[in-house]
Design a protein around this motif. Structure first.
Motif, PDB file in Angstrom:
ATOM      1  N   ALA A 276       7.686   2.133  -8.095  1.00  7.93           N
ATOM      2  CA  ALA A 276       7.107   0.485  -7.091  1.00  7.93           C
ATOM      3  C   ALA A 276       6.197  -0.039  -7.633  1.00  7.93           C
ATOM      4  O   ALA A 276       5.561  -0.038  -9.384  1.00  7.93           O
ATOM      5  N   SER A 277       5.845  -0.760  -6.869  1.00 14.80           N
ATOM      6  CA  SER A 277       4.466  -1.729  -8.142  1.00 14.80           C
ATOM      7  C   SER A 277       3.630  -2.234  -6.317  1.00 14.80           C
ATOM      8  O   SER A 277       3.831  -3.173  -6.495  1.00 14.80           O
TER       9      SER A 277
ATOM     10  N   GLY B 164       6.229   0.257 -17.770  1.00 11.83           N
ATOM     11  CA  GLY B 164       7.336  -0.269 -17.022  1.00 11.83           C
ATOM     12  C   GLY B 164       7.440  -0.250 -15.464  1.00 11.83           C
ATOM     13  O   GLY B 164       5.871  -1.185 -14.992  1.00 11.83           O
ATOM     14  N   ASN B 165       8.385  -0.224 -14.598  1.00 10.25           N
ATOM     15  CA  ASN B 165       8.212  -0.643 -13.286  1.00 10.25           C
ATOM     16  C   ASN B 165       8.396   0.298 -12.488  1.00 10.25           C
ATOM     17  O   ASN B 165       8.894   1.113 -11.155  1.00 10.25           O
ATOM     18  N   LEU B 166       7.410   1.777 -13.487  1.00 14.71           N
ATOM     19  CA  LEU B 166       7.851   3.312 -13.154  1.00 14.71           C
ATOM     20  C   LEU B 166       5.998   3.357 -12.657  1.00 14.71           C
ATOM     21  O   LEU B 166       5.341   3.494 -13.775  1.00 14.71           O
ATOM     22  N   ILE B 167       5.444   4.128 -11.463  1.00 13.47           N
ATOM     23  CA  ILE B 167       3.925   4.511 -11.923  1.00 13.47           C
ATOM     24  C   ILE B 167       4.186   5.556 -11.709  1.00 13.47           C
ATOM     25  O   ILE B 167       4.548   6.820 -11.851  1.00 13.47           O
TER      26      ILE B 167
ATOM     27  N   LYS C 298       0.840  -1.143  -0.456  1.00 11.25           N
ATOM     28  CA  LYS C 298       0.222   0.078  -0.175  1.00 11.25           C
ATOM     29  C   LYS C 298       1.098   1.181   0.119  1.00 11.25           C
ATOM     30  O   LYS C 298       1.572   1.861   1.460  1.00 11.25           O
ATOM     31  N   LEU C 299       0.814   1.904  -0.837  1.00 13.64           N
ATOM     32  CA  LEU C 299       1.654   2.782  -1.165  1.00 13.64           C
ATOM     33  C   LEU C 299       1.053   4.056  -0.889  1.00 13.64           C
ATOM     34  O   LEU C 299       0.234   4.876  -1.803  1.00 13.64           O
ATOM     35  N   ASP C 300       1.899   4.967   0.022  1.00 15.53           N
ATOM     36  CA  ASP C 300       1.241   6.298  -0.152  1.00 15.53           C
ATOM     37  C   ASP C 300       1.791   7.482   0.305  1.00 15.53           C
ATOM     38  O   ASP C 300       3.826   7.380   0.138  1.00 15.53           O
TER      39      ASP C 300
END
Length: 759
Positions: free
Chosen positions: A731-732, A749-752, A714-716
């Motif tokens: 982040a994933s 890719g691997n970026l949000i 859970k990314l804040d």
């Protein structure tokens, strides 16, 4: 004069919501029959209410002998509660004698040019007379009413409204005295005018004019020519201190509430600031297991609260607001002399039922007042938690010379405090309490902010901005360059709070080489122990540890540490002027024009705590930093020496431990023994990119401040720096929140990718 007032009456009659010839019914101002009956009914099941009434009645009985015009509200409530004419007879006697008084003018004020015919004591007494006259009105003969009303119009209403509101005699403006004096004199003069308006039409007209003018006071936007700040921040709150925010708004709300009570059904212009008062006073409050404290910036004190204005506001707003109930449940523990404790008549009548007050308020743990330069950050809303308060705005009048100052509450006390204030007529006030020396700030060559700022204001105000609260990581930036611009080109103070350490990071550049010194005011016993200044007070303890540009000299043999900070213990007056207290000054011995100062304030869990964070100074090419190890967690902090404005168009890229960034500051936390590249907690301060081993971890066209915390997927994200932000972060996560709001996950890719637009 009379013809002008008659014309004013006629004009107001054309625009009034209720015809001017419609006389108000008495009693109907503040001590009303409905409020008395509700308060009396409440006593049956509320022991606090019953005890409060006994105290009020005791004061009223005392006033049967004293007859102090400043205590008439107690007699008034006692009469309404008991119907005993002994209280009314005493009021009548005091009012008739008071109406014959030659003058309530103050000798010093009258000696001014032009003469000030009114002042605060006149306003205070006018409030008392207004509520008392309203209550006994129906017991007075028409002749007695006329005698009292005409006497009080001459004695108080005409001087106050004539000085502060009405033409052609008005001498004050919102620009000259648009703070607490205006609302006190206009508000209480109009309240008394409202009370006597049936007998003196000019007084009724003046009261209506005052009610119509109140929104203008709340919306006063400041004055560039006279360097006066706006009265209220966009998020509520008054810059002049908690003391004067409470006082100034209370006088306005007393008038507005009395008007609404006596003119049922009337619609007044909305004042949005009223609805924000509970939030403001809550966000500057420090709840304790005992009396609640408040921020003591300016001419205030930690024991002052906003109980009275919040009580009055609650009577004009929808009932049941949880923030209001929480705040009043806390403020009821206080002892503020201007408060609305239930043992005062207003508090007894208007304090709402707090039985449903929540344990903690539904408010974020940090708040920024960007217009007037205050911020608060706390680790929780629980009593005796930790709260950091920062100030860097305007200096003028009741707002001290304290740009970039801080107050730190920890475990129930202000362990790093403000020196306070004293009576304004005392030399200690103008020579010490108002000035830079009384605050936790930086001086240059022994100088602080110009003493002219107390009277003339700050030519270039300071600011507080870029507040971020990511839970265990918090950040805010204070810019005190303007107030210190006589000496400095840069006077930035970054506050980075990670876990149990507050890092105070000073970015300083002076016009010419000189000596820098840091001032600290301990809120307890302070003892130097090696590299630290340890402060203890009861169960609270904190260490102040300078790290850059140099640590404190380890021992008293300062000659053995010629490059390290030496210290000076200075005596200043206590607030009660009954003695002195010590504060500390840390001096950099060398002469320089550019400094990066880093001071760690280590918050101890207990006075006897032995295991403390291990903090190591580290440096590399074009950067300085720290490695902090505590409880199995490592935090690396990097400060980019190229990103402090020294490069106009060139780039500020550094390489640090494998990180490549143009950020001013970077903090990376990770479990001890693991790869920093897999960090779940990160702070990027004023940066546009972060890379490692050919991978992009963060990218933005504009430099931003970002806190990222990945808690189990859970990314804040907390971000600030531009009104429109479009950035990428590696982040994933399974879910995403941005600045407290759920956001849609968009990956490349691997970026949000994250987009925000501030409206």
């Amino acid at each position: 004069m009379k013809s002008i007032l008659t014309t004013l009456v006629a004009i107001l009659c054309l625009t009034a919501a209720i015809p001017c010839d419609a006389k108000i019914k008495h009693p109907s101002l503040l001590i009303t029959k409905e409020r008395v009956e509700a308060a009396e009914k409440r006593m049956a099941n509320d022991s606090i209410q019953a005890t409060a009434w006994n105290r009020i009645k005791g004061e009223a009985d005392l006033q049967l002998q004293k007859g102090d015009v400043r205590k008439l509200e107690y007699l008034a409530l006692a009469y309404m509660m008991t119907d005993s004419t002994k209280y009314a007879d005493k009021i009548k006697d005091v009012l008739l004698k008071t109406a014959k008084t030659e003058s309530w003018g103050d000798r010093e004020m009258l000696a001014r040019n032009p003469a000030w015919r009114s002042e605060l004591q006149m306003a205070h007494k006018s409030f008392q007379v207004a509520v008392a006259y309203d209550v006994v009105y129906n017991l007075l003969t028409p002749a007695e009413r006329k005698e009292i009303a005409t006497g009080m119009y001459r004695l108080a209403v005409e001087p106050m409204l004539g000085d502060w509101l009405n033409e052609p005699t008005r001498i004050h403006s919102l620009n000259s005295m648009g703070h607490n004096w205006w609302t006190s004199c206009v508000g209480m003069g109009a309240l008394l005018g409202l009370a006597i308006g049936n007998e003196v039409p000019e007084a009724a007209a003046g009261a209506e004019a005052a009610v119509e003018a109140l929104p203008e006071w709340f919306d006063f936007a400041g004055d560039v020519i006279q360097r006066k700040p706006k009265t209220f921040d966009r998020d509520g709150g008054m810059y002049e201190s908690i003391n004067y925010a409470s006082f100034g708004t209370s006088e306005a709300l007393l008038l507005r509430l009395a008007w609404l009570n006596s003119h049922p059904g009337t619609k007044l212009e909305e004042i949005p600031q009223i609805a924000k008062l509970a939030s403001f006073f809550s966000n500057v409050a420090y709840p304790r297991n005992g009396e609640v404290y408040s921020i003591g910036f300016g001419d205030s004190h930690k024991n002052v609260n906003g109980q009275l204005p919040v009580v009055l506001a609650s009577a004009m707003l929808p009932s049941g607001d949880s923030v209001t109930l929480w705040y009043l449940s806390q403020a009821s523990k206080g002892s503020f002399h201007e408060g609305a404790d239930r043992s005062t008549p207003i508090g007894f009548l208007y304090t709402p039922d707090m039985s449903k007050a929540p344990a903690v308020p539904s408010l974020p743990t940090s708040h920024l007042w960007e217009d007037f330069g205050w911020a608060t950050m706390r680790d929780s809303w629980e009593p005796d938690a930790t709260m950091l308060a920062v100030k860097s705005g305007m200096t003028w009048n009741h707002s001290h010379a304290d740009a970039n100052s801080l107050i730190l509450f920890h475990k129930g006390v202000d362990i790093v405090k403000d020196a306070g204030n004293c009576s304004y007529g005392k030399p200690e006030y103008r020579n010490y309490f108002f000035q830079t020396d009384a605050h936790n700030v930086i001086k240059f060559n022994g100088q602080g902010q110009s003493r002219h700022q107390q009277y003339h204001g700050t030519m270039l105000p300071g600011s507080v901005s870029n507040l971020l609260d990511g839970g265990n990581i918090k950040y805010v930036l204070a810019d005190g360059t303007g107030p210190m611009s006589q000496w400095m080109l840069r006077n930035f103070r970054h506050f980075l709070w990670i876990d149990n350490v507050v890092y105070v990071i000073d970015d300083l550049l002076s016009h010419e080489p000189g000596h820098f010194e840091w001032l600290w005011h301990p809120g307890g016993e302070a003892v130097k122990r090696g590299f630290d200044l340890e402060i203890t007070n009861g169960e609270s303890a904190a260490l102040i540890r300078p790290l850059y540009p140099r640590p404190l000299a380890y021992s008293n043999f300062v000659h053995d540490y010629p490059e390290d900070l030496y210290w000076e213990v200075i005596e200043g007056p206590t607030e009660n002027l009954q003695g002195t207290e010590e504060y500390w000054s840390f001096h950099l011995p060398g002469v320089t024009d550019r400094v990066k100062g880093v001071t760690a304030i280590i918050l101890k869990d207990s006075v006897g705590q032995k295991e403390l964070p291990q903090i190591t100074r580290r440096e590399g090419k074009d950067w300085i930093g720290l490695r902090v190890t505590d409880k199995g967690k490592v935090t690396d902090i990097y400060i980019n020496q190229l990103a402090d404005g020294r490069l106009m168009h060139l780039n500020s890229w550094i390489e640090a431990d494998g990180w490549s960034t143009d950020a001013y500051m970077l903090a990376v936390s990770y479990p001890e023994g693991t790869d920093p590249a897999k960090s779940k907690e990160m702070f990027i301060g004023h940066g546009s990119a972060l890379r490692r081993d050919g991978d992009t971890y963060f990218s933005s066209l504009a430099k931003l401040n970002v806190i990222a915390n990945d808690n189990g997927g859970k990314l804040d994200i907390q971000a600030t720096g531009q009104p429109r932000m479009n950035f990428s972060y590696k982040a994933s996560p399974s879910s995403l929140t941005v600045n407290g709001k759920p956001a849609t996950l968009k990956k490349k890719g691997n970026l949000i990718n994250i987009r925000t637009v501030n409206e």
